[in-house]
Write a protein that holds these residues in place. Structure first.
Motif, PDB file in Angstrom:
ATOM      1  N   MET A 223       1.711  -2.853   5.099  1.00  0.00           N
ATOM      2  CA  MET A 223       0.322  -2.718   4.655  1.00  0.00           C
ATOM      3  C   MET A 223      -0.237  -1.432   5.265  1.00  0.00           C
ATOM      4  N   TYR A 224      -0.937  -0.646   4.431  1.00  0.00           N
ATOM      5  CA  TYR A 224      -1.524   0.588   4.947  1.00  0.00           C
ATOM      6  C   TYR A 224      -2.883   0.820   4.308  1.00  0.00           C
ATOM      7  N   GLU A 234      -0.417  -2.868  -0.113  1.00  0.00           N
ATOM      8  CA  GLU A 234       0.597  -3.769   0.432  1.00  0.00           C
ATOM      9  C   GLU A 234       1.855  -3.700  -0.417  1.00  0.00           C
ATOM     10  N   VAL A 235       3.017  -3.711   0.238  1.00  0.00           N
ATOM     11  CA  VAL A 235       4.286  -3.702  -0.481  1.00  0.00           C
ATOM     12  C   VAL A 235       5.313  -4.472   0.331  1.00  0.00           C
ATOM     13  N   VAL A 256      -1.182   1.802   9.630  1.00  0.00           N
ATOM     14  CA  VAL A 256      -0.063   1.113   8.992  1.00  0.00           C
ATOM     15  C   VAL A 256       0.296  -0.114   9.819  1.00  0.00           C
ATOM     16  N   GLY A 257       0.514  -1.239   9.152  1.00  0.00           N
ATOM     17  CA  GLY A 257       1.000  -2.452   9.801  1.00  0.00           C
ATOM     18  C   GLY A 257       2.271  -2.925   9.129  1.00  0.00           C
ATOM     19  N   GLU A 268       2.802 -11.584  13.582  1.00  0.00           N
ATOM     20  CA  GLU A 268       1.760 -10.584  13.778  1.00  0.00           C
ATOM     21  C   GLU A 268       2.343  -9.195  13.513  1.00  0.00           C
ATOM     22  N   PRO A 269       1.520  -8.251  13.042  1.00  0.00           N
ATOM     23  CA  PRO A 269       2.069  -6.943  12.682  1.00  0.00           C
ATOM     24  C   PRO A 269       2.231  -6.031  13.896  1.00  0.00           C
TER      25      PRO A 269
END
Length: 519
Positions: A223-224, A234-235, A256-257, A268-269
């Motif tokens: 996710m960014y 999100e991808v 970015v996570g 958790e990211p």
């Protein structure tokens, strides 16, 4: 009994005769003969949960088995002779509690498992283990494991990460259970991805690299978002540990996570930030082949050239060159100033004054799109431009319709007229729906629903729920924008419900996030 039935019958009949005479005034009944005196001094001993002993004197006793634990029993002892039976010697005793397990231990705890060990109970026929997550003080989703009498250690599997569990062990004696032994422990959280790094960062892309924390990871979710923006991208990338982000905005900080996804859920990211670079300018612009009305502009040697024609002799020209990349991203412009060749003539010439050129804007950009607005920005090429208000080079356009494409034009205004118009297409975001509906804390008349909020700004959420079958109309409630969980109460027991969560915006409502839940 067959040996004494004759004598017992005679004794009973004699007693009835005595009572009959007493009733008719015949006097007191005869005492029993000394030979049928009752036993004396009843004593109970060796009391357990299932048995106890009855002792007569020092030599006569019997063990009563298969009794219930913690139960008071009345005992009658008769001296039975060949021809008669004595009065009963009576007493009572209470059985003990069933032996329970001891030294209960919870160990080897992971995010989805834990081991249970205990010290066995004497005489147990097996053991029953009950375990459930502790949710707001209530037991829910209780599960059961039964093992044989020789087992004193089991592994509990399929647990929820980062959740406190209560574990209870009973010693079983047939169908009867001992008092419980209980303990609590909390499962570990899911292990996140580690060591997120960035490389090959340019004006519109960056490569991400990270390390997998476990072989049990089934997917990574990237996710960014622009650090100061609202639109989250999100991808899901599978089990790879690197990914290329593309179509980014230049000179912009991104956060970015990377989430590690397991069968049990999402960890958790690991998060980091980076800033994209400026858009590269064209290199080495030069000029050649001058004449009175033309010259050639050259970029990077002879790779790209353009012959500029229709010019005036002996006139200084300013040439502006910008590189255009994907998504209409423009570089800063490179400026080249050259003068055309003077025309040779013997005829007298008249000098005329030409108006100063009027330039357009450059680096027009549309960003920060929301459901009802977008921002347009640009750079001025000439300080003589007039903007409203003066000096402004960006503008937030609102209110706009959601999920709608707009054409935005920027025209510089000079005192002598308008300059060239630059135009771009932009589109507002759709009304994003909530995501990831989850159900927990199921009880006979309630359950809790939770969801992931869409990008702001929302006004709140409509929650609609209705039994899938049987009586009951649809019920609806509204919660604020800062709420993403709700305990729904006063429900029918054993009933499956349809549940919908709808995000409300100033311009309308999103699609419904739908699911099912059962009390």
């Amino acid at each position: 009994m067959s040996d004494i039935v004759e004598g017992l019958t005679k004794t009973v009949c004699d007693r009835v005769d005595d009572l009959d005479r007493q009733i008719k005034g015949g006097g007191e009944p005869a005492p029993p003969p000394a030979s049928v005196a009752p036993p004396r001094d009843l004593v109970t001993s060796d009391i357990t949960a299932r048995s106890f002993q009855v002792v007569q004197g020092t030599e006569n006793s019997v063990e009563l088995n298969y009794l219930n634990s913690l139960t008071e029993y009345q005992v009658a002892v008769f001296a039975v002779y060949r021809s008669s039976a004595s009065e009963a010697l009576r007493g009572s005793a209470t059985t003990l509690a069933l032996p329970m397990v001891n030294d209960l231990e919870l160990f080897d705890i992971s995010h989805s498992t834990m081991r249970v060990r205990w010290r066995t109970a004497a005489g147990a026929s097996g053991y029953m283990i009950l375990y459930a997550p502790l949710t707001e003080g209530d037991l829910a989703d209780e599960k059961e494991v039964k093992v044989g009498d020789s087992v004193n250690e089991v592994e509990l599997e399929g647990l929820t990460p980062a959740t406190e569990y209560t574990v209870t062990v009973y010693a079983m004696y047939g169908e009867e259970a001992s008092d419980p032994m209980t303990s609590q422990q909390t499962t570990l959280p899911l292990t996140p991805a580690i060591n997120l790094r960035f490389s090959d960062v340019d004006h519109s892309s960056s490569r991400l690299t990270w390390e997998s924390p476990s072989s049990k990871v089934i997917n990574f979710r990237v996710m960014y978002v622009k650090t100061n923006g609202v639109q989250t991208n999100e991808v899901d990338v599978g089990r790879v540990t690197n990914w290329q982000l593309k179509n980014l905005t230049s000179l912009t900080e991104y956060t970015v996570g990377v989430f590690a996804v397991y069968n049990e859920g999402q960890a958790e990211p690991v998060t980091e930030s980076f800033t994209t670079q400026t858009v590269p300018d064209p290199l080495d612009m030069k000029s050649s082949d001058f004449s009175t009305d033309s010259f050639r502009a050259i970029v990077q040697g002879h790779l790209n050239t353009y012959w500029i024609k229709g010019l005036n002799p002996a006139t200084e020209y300013e040439v502006l060159l910008a590189a255009i990349y994907q998504n209409d991203v423009e570089s800063d412009e490179v400026i080249l100033i050259e003068t055309t060749v003077e025309r040779t003539t013997t005829v007298a010439t008249t000098t005329t004054t030409t108006a100063a050129p009027r330039f357009g804007v450059r680096n027009m950009r549309i960003d920060e799109e929301t459901t009802f607005s977008m921002r347009v920005s640009w750079q001025q090429l000439d300080s003589r431009n007039r903007t409203v208000p003066t000096g402004q080079t960006s503008l937030v356009l609102q209110p706009l319709l959601s999920d709608t494409e707009y054409k935005i034009s920027v025209t510089p205004v000079y005192g002598e007229g308008d300059g060239p118009t630059a135009a771009r297409m932009g589109r507002t975001l759709p009304l994003s729906a909530p995501r990831n509906l989850r159900v927990s804390e199921e009880w006979y008349n309630r359950f809790r629903i939770s969801w992931d909020a869409p990008p702001p700004p929302t006004m709140g959420y409509r929650v609609v729920y209705q039994p899938l079958s049987g009586p009951g109309s649809a019920l609806e409630t509204f919660v604020g924008e800062d709420v993403n969980t709700m305990l729904i109460v006063n429900l029918l027991s054993g009933t499956e419900y349809s549940v919908k969560v709808i995000a409300s915006y100033t311009t309308g409502s999103s699609e419904a996030l739908s699911g099912k839940a059962k009390t």
